[in-house]
Design a protein around this motif. Structure first.
Motif, PDB file in Angstrom:
ATOM      1  N   SER A 172       0.811  -1.221   0.000  1.00  0.00           N
ATOM      2  CA  SER A 172       0.000   0.000   0.000  1.00  0.00           C
ATOM      3  C   SER A 172       0.843   1.268   0.000  1.00  0.00           C
ATOM      4  N   VAL A 173       2.169   1.149   0.078  1.00  0.00           N
ATOM      5  CA  VAL A 173       3.035   2.332   0.117  1.00  0.00           C
ATOM      6  C   VAL A 173       3.811   2.497  -1.196  1.00  0.00           C
ATOM      7  N   ARG A 174       3.461   1.740  -2.217  1.00  0.00           N
ATOM      8  CA  ARG A 174       4.239   1.734  -3.459  1.00  0.00           C
ATOM      9  C   ARG A 174       4.313   3.117  -4.096  1.00  0.00           C
ATOM     10  N   TYR A 175       3.185   3.814  -4.172  1.00  0.00           N
ATOM     11  CA  TYR A 175       3.203   5.113  -4.850  1.00  0.00           C
ATOM     12  C   TYR A 175       3.914   6.182  -4.031  1.00  0.00           C
ATOM     13  N   LYS A 176       3.930   6.036  -2.733  1.00  0.00           N
ATOM     14  CA  LYS A 176       4.700   6.974  -1.919  1.00  0.00           C
ATOM     15  C   LYS A 176       6.192   6.828  -2.207  1.00  0.00           C
ATOM     16  N   PHE A 177       6.662   5.572  -2.325  1.00  0.00           N
ATOM     17  CA  PHE A 177       8.075   5.372  -2.630  1.00  0.00           C
ATOM     18  C   PHE A 177       8.408   5.798  -4.057  1.00  0.00           C
ATOM     19  N   LYS A 178       7.458   5.689  -4.971  1.00  0.00           N
ATOM     20  CA  LYS A 178       7.681   6.226  -6.316  1.00  0.00           C
ATOM     21  C   LYS A 178       7.932   7.736  -6.247  1.00  0.00           C
ATOM     22  N   ASN A 179       7.148   8.418  -5.408  1.00  0.00           N
ATOM     23  CA  ASN A 179       7.341   9.860  -5.248  1.00  0.00           C
ATOM     24  C   ASN A 179       8.690  10.174  -4.615  1.00  0.00           C
ATOM     25  N   TYR A 180       9.073   9.412  -3.599  1.00  0.00           N
ATOM     26  CA  TYR A 180      10.370   9.635  -2.958  1.00  0.00           C
ATOM     27  C   TYR A 180      11.508   9.521  -3.971  1.00  0.00           C
ATOM     28  N   LEU A 181      11.407   8.524  -4.859  1.00  0.00           N
ATOM     29  CA  LEU A 181      12.483   8.275  -5.825  1.00  0.00           C
ATOM     30  C   LEU A 181      12.564   9.343  -6.907  1.00  0.00           C
ATOM     31  N   LYS A 182      11.551  10.173  -7.028  1.00  0.00           N
ATOM     32  CA  LYS A 182      11.619  11.260  -8.001  1.00  0.00           C
ATOM     33  C   LYS A 182      12.609  12.337  -7.577  1.00  0.00           C
ATOM     34  N   VAL A 183      12.906  12.406  -6.278  1.00  0.00           N
ATOM     35  CA  VAL A 183      13.742  13.505  -5.791  1.00  0.00           C
ATOM     36  C   VAL A 183      14.975  13.042  -5.009  1.00  0.00           C
ATOM     37  N   LEU A 184      14.925  11.880  -4.383  1.00  0.00           N
ATOM     38  CA  LEU A 184      16.049  11.449  -3.538  1.00  0.00           C
ATOM     39  C   LEU A 184      17.379  11.337  -4.276  1.00  0.00           C
ATOM     40  N   PRO A 185      17.426  10.834  -5.512  1.00  0.00           N
ATOM     41  CA  PRO A 185      18.724  10.709  -6.182  1.00  0.00           C
ATOM     42  C   PRO A 185      19.448  12.026  -6.393  1.00  0.00           C
ATOM     43  N   ASP A 186      18.730  13.127  -6.371  1.00  0.00           N
ATOM     44  CA  ASP A 186      19.352  14.434  -6.621  1.00  0.00           C
ATOM     45  C   ASP A 186      19.753  15.157  -5.344  1.00  0.00           C
ATOM     46  N   ILE A 187      19.540  14.554  -4.200  1.00  0.00           N
ATOM     47  CA  ILE A 187      19.872  15.188  -2.925  1.00  0.00           C
ATOM     48  C   ILE A 187      21.275  14.803  -2.496  1.00  0.00           C
ATOM     49  N   GLU A 188      21.997  15.736  -1.904  1.00  0.00           N
ATOM     50  CA  GLU A 188      23.359  15.488  -1.433  1.00  0.00           C
ATOM     51  C   GLU A 188      23.356  14.348  -0.422  1.00  0.00           C
ATOM     52  N   PRO A 189      24.205  13.318  -0.624  1.00  0.00           N
ATOM     53  CA  PRO A 189      24.209  12.168   0.296  1.00  0.00           C
ATOM     54  C   PRO A 189      24.654  12.559   1.699  1.00  0.00           C
ATOM     55  N   TRP A 190      24.189  11.814   2.682  1.00  0.00           N
ATOM     56  CA  TRP A 190      24.608  11.958   4.064  1.00  0.00           C
ATOM     57  C   TRP A 190      25.286  10.663   4.493  1.00  0.00           C
ATOM     58  N   SER A 191      26.063  10.730   5.555  1.00  0.00           N
ATOM     59  CA  SER A 191      26.791   9.553   6.030  1.00  0.00           C
ATOM     60  C   SER A 191      25.893   8.698   6.924  1.00  0.00           C
ATOM     61  N   MET A 192      26.320   7.466   7.163  1.00  0.00           N
ATOM     62  CA  MET A 192      25.595   6.588   8.081  1.00  0.00           C
ATOM     63  C   MET A 192      25.568   7.187   9.484  1.00  0.00           C
ATOM     64  N   ASP A 193      26.702   7.768   9.901  1.00  0.00           N
ATOM     65  CA  ASP A 193      26.757   8.359  11.242  1.00  0.00           C
ATOM     66  C   ASP A 193      25.793   9.530  11.368  1.00  0.00           C
ATOM     67  N   THR A 194      25.702  10.355  10.332  1.00  0.00           N
ATOM     68  CA  THR A 194      24.787  11.485  10.359  1.00  0.00           C
ATOM     69  C   THR A 194      23.348  10.996  10.430  1.00  0.00           C
ATOM     70  N   PHE A 195      23.043   9.945   9.698  1.00  0.00           N
ATOM     71  CA  PHE A 195      21.704   9.365   9.751  1.00  0.00           C
ATOM     72  C   PHE A 195      21.400   8.833  11.146  1.00  0.00           C
ATOM     73  N   ASP A 196      22.368   8.132  11.741  1.00  0.00           N
ATOM     74  CA  ASP A 196      22.184   7.601  13.093  1.00  0.00           C
ATOM     75  C   ASP A 196      21.879   8.724  14.090  1.00  0.00           C
ATOM     76  N   GLU A 197      22.608   9.831  13.968  1.00  0.00           N
ATOM     77  CA  GLU A 197      22.409  10.946  14.893  1.00  0.00           C
ATOM     78  C   GLU A 197      21.011  11.540  14.725  1.00  0.00           C
ATOM     79  N   ALA A 198      20.582  11.725  13.484  1.00  0.00           N
ATOM     80  CA  ALA A 198      19.251  12.273  13.244  1.00  0.00           C
ATOM     81  C   ALA A 198      18.178  11.320  13.743  1.00  0.00           C
ATOM     82  N   LYS A 199      18.379  10.030  13.523  1.00  0.00           N
ATOM     83  CA  LYS A 199      17.396   9.046  13.970  1.00  0.00           C
ATOM     84  C   LYS A 199      17.277   9.049  15.495  1.00  0.00           C
ATOM     85  N   THR A 200      18.400   9.178  16.185  1.00  0.00           N
ATOM     86  CA  THR A 200      18.382   9.205  17.647  1.00  0.00           C
ATOM     87  C   THR A 200      17.547  10.366  18.162  1.00  0.00           C
TER      88      THR A 200
END
Length: 221
Positions: A172-200
């Motif tokens: 049921s989330v297929r079209y939401k992920f289609k929308n995410y993929l329209k823009v995510l490839p063009d965003i500056e990557p972040w590191s795993m550590d940065t992701f961990d910090e934001a998630k915390t």
């Protein structure tokens, strides 16, 4: 199109909300970053392995994670949800549980986080966090798979690592992920550590899982 058009809530708004403990008031579960199996933080250690079974040897019942699976000898791969259970959970689920899937997007300082939630029956909630820029390209594979497959396998493991039951659940989330993929490839990557910090930070601020499920439904994507 900007990814922030798809966000449930941005980090600046999160900080204005009441702080809740990260537990469901119905059932308590641990939470794990997906896309690097050295991130089983709730176990108190960092574990490394080659597949989902390596991770689930070290996590408590209620833990949820994703992996890519194949049912045709490795020709085609798709994302599958794995949930570690105990006898009490499985007895409550029954032999034909109702299983639903939702997703919500968040942002903090240009780091984008996605929480995939699974609800089993009327009051069992599970979640995992998805990192598009996870090491080795596994995050991108999850997003592409979730955007393309009509069904997602949901696999319940027992107290060890054996499969107790498995179900094909409508994606049921297929079209939401289609929308995410329209823009995510063009965003500056972040590191795993940065992701961990934001998630915390988000884990300390977001409401309980039952309320999160309702908020995922209200997200306009």
């Amino acid at each position: 199109m900007d990814l922030r058009d798809f966000l449930f809530v941005e980090g600046v708004e999160i900080h204005l909300r009441t702080i809740f403990k990260r537990y469901s008031n119905i059932s308590r579960f641990s939470n794990h970053l997906i896309g690097g199996y050295d991130n089983a933080k709730d176990s108190g250690n960092k574990w490394q392995g080659n597949n989902i079974i390596d991770l689930f040897e070290h996590v408590p019942p209620g833990s949820m994670a994703l992996d890519m699976v194949s049912t045709d000898g490795g020709i085609n791969w798709r994302p599958a949800v794995f949930i570690k259970t105990d006898r009490t959970m499985r007895d409550c689920f029954g032999s034909k549980p109702q299983i639903n899937i939702r997703v919500a997007a968040f942002a903090l300082n240009d780091v984008y986080l996605f929480v995939l939630m699974v609800k089993v029956g009327g009051n069992w909630y599970f979640e995992s966090w998805l990192n598009y820029h996870a090491d080795g390209g596994i995050g991108r594979s999850f997003f592409e798979g979730l955007a393309s497959h009509l069904y997602i396998p949901v696999v319940f493991l027992d107290e060890g690592t054996a499969i107790a039951s498995a179900y094909e659940v409508k994606n049921s989330v297929r079209y939401k992920f289609k929308n995410y993929l329209k823009v995510l490839p063009d965003i500056e990557p972040w590191s795993m550590d940065t992701f961990d910090e934001a998630k915390t930070i988000f884990m300390e601020l977001l409401p309980n899982l039952c309320e999160m499920w309702r908020l995922c439904e209200e997200q306009l994507l």
